[in-house]
Design an enzyme around this catalytic site. Structure first.
Site, PDB file in Angstrom:
ATOM      1  N   GLU A  41      28.969  28.442   7.351  1.00 51.74           N
ATOM      2  CA  GLU A  41      28.075  27.475   7.969  1.00 51.74           C
ATOM      3  C   GLU A  41      28.941  26.525   8.791  1.00 51.74           C
ATOM      4  O   GLU A  41      29.896  25.944   8.260  1.00 51.74           O
ATOM      5  CB  GLU A  41      27.305  26.689   6.902  1.00 51.74           C
ATOM      6  CG  GLU A  41      26.355  25.711   7.562  1.00 51.74           C
ATOM      7  CD  GLU A  41      25.464  24.948   6.589  1.00 51.74           C
ATOM      8  OE1 GLU A  41      25.555  25.163   5.371  1.00 51.74           O
ATOM      9  OE2 GLU A  41      24.684  24.123   7.086  1.00 51.74           O
ATOM     10  N   ARG A 295      35.172  32.353  -6.591  1.00 51.03           N
ATOM     11  CA  ARG A 295      35.720  31.561  -5.500  1.00 51.03           C
ATOM     12  C   ARG A 295      37.127  31.105  -5.857  1.00 51.03           C
ATOM     13  O   ARG A 295      37.498  31.053  -7.032  1.00 51.03           O
ATOM     14  CB  ARG A 295      34.830  30.371  -5.191  1.00 51.03           C
ATOM     15  CG  ARG A 295      34.772  29.318  -6.283  1.00 51.03           C
ATOM     16  CD  ARG A 295      33.642  28.323  -6.091  1.00 51.03           C
ATOM     17  NE  ARG A 295      33.808  27.520  -4.900  1.00 51.03           N
ATOM     18  CZ  ARG A 295      32.990  27.574  -3.844  1.00 51.03           C
ATOM     19  NH1 ARG A 295      31.944  28.370  -3.871  1.00 51.03           N
ATOM     20  NH2 ARG A 295      33.190  26.824  -2.801  1.00 51.03           N
ATOM     21  N   LYS A 305      33.682  21.343   1.588  1.00 48.81           N
ATOM     22  CA  LYS A 305      33.668  20.751   2.922  1.00 48.81           C
ATOM     23  C   LYS A 305      33.174  19.308   2.876  1.00 48.81           C
ATOM     24  O   LYS A 305      33.623  18.476   3.647  1.00 48.81           O
ATOM     25  CB  LYS A 305      32.790  21.602   3.856  1.00 48.81           C
ATOM     26  CG  LYS A 305      33.498  22.867   4.309  1.00 48.81           C
ATOM     27  CD  LYS A 305      32.690  23.649   5.300  1.00 48.81           C
ATOM     28  CE  LYS A 305      31.635  24.457   4.628  1.00 48.81           C
ATOM     29  NZ  LYS A 305      31.097  25.551   5.472  1.00 48.81           N
TER      30      LYS A 305
END
Ligand code: ATP
Ligand code: MG
Length: 592
Positions: A41, A295, A305
């Site tokens: 994104e 992850r 982020k």
């Protein structure tokens, strides 16, 4: 369609459960061509966790002769920005562009629109052309209409809070929305009017009609579209309804012909919805398959982020590409080679279990990579002048220094040795313990590549501070000289004072003092390392006046450095320390 051409790199790639699935799908004939994607994104810069995902997705494509799309998952207008799109393109290209050089890897191939779908022969200015989920807006809308037509979606007037109230809990069922029974015609009309902009943000949603009693809360009539009157970085004001991730993602995968949709473990509970949606739309097989992996979590940093944005906005770092940031752009600016990140991604592997990766693993991989490529140079970070009184002023003795001991082909260079040299203050002690093998009053030490010197006199200022040493160069101990074999225990680095160039050197260290900056809910800003960037004025050997583009340097005995790509200029060189030679961290913290 051509047969997949598994490339020779396959032999060297380690296997993992995802690659095993892919190999089995080829063996069974389920897929004749593998197609993966990396779907960031564009709401921030990519970090090293994304690097793991990029290496995995593009690595699978490379290994199995398939392709990998870079897709901007840009269906949330409020947080996204073209600055982020541009940075993502650059970062992905930098990270895997080199794979084309091995002639086994990815090739840039155009799709029907002439877009490149695979990174590979990246040249500057020819950054990987991405796909955009926002390009699918019409197709996504049409799919939603089809869902409504088949009675599998409805327009709901509950507010977000009201929806929360009736959603139930993981152990108790939710309640049906009072709008669940709307007719198909009414739903079609309302959805069209949502698109036309008749309603305010949040007034209505389009929801899937699945099962409010499902034990999986993601299947309790999840929202598929919401109203957002906002400017989108690509589509502008064209749309005021935007699809949710759970709707846009499986369909984008399907539109692009993705075979294996690899994502992180938190999406495991979304997988039934992913599969439901593709089945509900009765799409042709083979359908994309979602596969989850753990992850990357790394010690001594934060990775989401949102938190990285906070560091940037609160000016706790100089920007997204601050060399202390775990972002790809930060690591690049710090001098970490792309190959080191790819090696790191392979080293940490792919598993189903979330854990914490020791930052020492990354540091080790970076050191190992830099050790093989770095050119050796002499530099003094904390200069102390030594006057060698037996060398006449103005005389320049050229000594020979190796460029890279691991690579004889790199050759040697000449370094000027003169009457006045700088050594590092750390390499002299006026009152030294017995095991101190560097310079002390009356003692001897070897200047690397030059000769042994003796300290004859210590010059101090009025405050008693050592400001200069005076000594003798034992010139016969030079390489090839009559006394070359003479041994001393210590060898130190140095630069000729009259030839040295002045440079700012930034000594970077870990951004946080704690391995888990957010342990037990702690505010990570309270454990920022105050010494994460120490700036010194250094003296460098003259060869560093000209640096080779992209080259890495080892300042002997000090660490790996390179010119800061943003701030360094020929007139005012600025070097960044990528990493120290040894793990000084344990020692530092013990001292504190
Ligand atoms: P963050 O949570 O750090 O803000 P994100 O998951 O929101 O990241 P996306 O842009 O949605 O970021 O991620 C793009 C892809 O990268 C996704 O497939 C995601 O699963 C993957 N990814 C994100 N963070 C990591 C990580 N730490 N390790 C491995 N893959 C990751
Ligand atoms: Mg995300």
């Amino acid at each position: 369609m051509s047969e997949p051409v598994p490339n020779a790199a396959a032999a060297t790639e380690p296997s993992d459960f995802i690659r095993d699935i892919v190999a089995a799908d080829i063996a069974s004939g389920k897929h004749t061509r593998i197609h993966t994607r990396f779907p960031p994104e564009p709401n921030g810069y990519l970090h090293i966790g994304h690097a793991k995902s990029i290496c995995l997705n593009f690595g699978i494509a490379r290994q199995f002769g398939g392709i990998c799309n870079l897709r901007m998952d840009d269906t949330n207008p409020t947080k996204e920005d073209t600055e982020y799109v541009d940075s993502i393109r650059m970062d992905v290209d930098w990270l895997i562009g080199g794979w084309a050089d091995d002639k086994l890897g990815l090739k840039r191939v155009g799709d029907d629109d002439g877009r490149a779908v695979v990174a590979g022969d990246a040249e500057p200015g020819n950054a990987l052309e991405p796909f955009y989920a926002s390009d699918y807006s019409e197709r996504l809308y049409a799919s939603a209409v089809r869902l409504i037509e088949s009675g599998k979606a409805f327009v709901c007037d509950l507010s977000a809070e009201q929806m929360n109230e009736v959603r139930g809990t993981p152990t108790s069922p939710g309640k049906d929305s009072p709008f669940r029974g709307r007719s198909i015609a009414e739903n079609l009309d309302l959805f069209a009017r949502m698109r036309a902009g008749e309603f305010q943000d949040g007034a209505r949603t389009l929801r899937a009609k699945i099962d409010m009693a499902s034990p999986n809360v993601h299947l309790r009539d999840p929202a598929l579209y919401r109203i957002r009157h906002a400017e989108h970085h690509r589509t502008g004001a064209k749309w005021c309804i935007y699809p949710m991730y759970d709707f846009a993602h499986p369909l984008s995968d399907q539109f692009e012909g993705i075979t294996h949709s690899v994502c992180t473990l938190e999406f495991e509970v979304h997988r039934p919805l992913y599969d439901w949606l593709l089945a509900a739309l009765d799409l042709p097989a083979p359908l994309p398959r979602q596969i989850e992996f753990a992850r990357l979590n790394l010690g001594y940093t934060v990775m989401s982020k949102r938190k990285l944005l906070q560091l940037v906005e609160e000016k706790l770092v100089t920007g997204w590409d601050d060399p202390r940031m775990p972002t790809i752009s930060g690591l690049r600016r710090r001098g970490v080679p792309a190959q080191a990140l790819r090696t790191f991604a392979t080293a940490i592997g792919v598993t189903k279990f979330n854990g914490l990766t020791d930052v020492a693993v990354l540091e080790h991989v970076v050191r190992t990579e830099l050790n093989t490529v770095a050119l050796r140079r002499l530099a003094v970070l904390s200069p102390l002048k030594v006057v060698l009184t037996n060398i006449p002023a103005g005389e320049v003795i050229e000594v020979e220094a190796v460029e890279n001991p691991g690579d004889p082909a790199a050759g040697t260079r000449k370094v000027p040795f003169t009457r006045e040299v700088y050594i590092d203050r750390d390499d002299f002690m006026e009152v030294a313990p017995p095991k101190y093998f560097r310079l002390r009053p009356g003692g001897e030490v070897r200047l690397k590549y030059a000769c042994i010197i003796r300290c004859d006199e210590v010059v101090k200022d009025a405050a008693g501070e050592v400001v200069e040493l005076r000594g003798t160069a034992l010139l016969d101990t030079r390489s090839g000289g009559p006394d070359a074999g003479r041994k001393v225990k210590g060898t130190i680095h140095w630069v000729s004072a009259s030839h040295a160039i002045d440079a700012e050197v930034r000594l970077y260290d870990r951004l946080f003092t704690e391995e888990l900056p957010e342990k037990d809910g702690r505010d990570f800003r309270t454990v920022l390392n105050p010494r994460s960037c120490v700036v010194v004025q250094a003296k460098l050997e003259p060869a560093l006046a000209r640096t080779i583009p992209d080259a890495r340097y080892q300042f002997e005995r000090l660490g790996y450095f390179w010119p800061d790509p943003k701030d360094s200029t020929p007139d005012r060189p600025v070097f960044a320390r990528t990493i120290s030679l040894k793990d000084a961290w344990a020692k530092e913290t013990a001292k504190a």
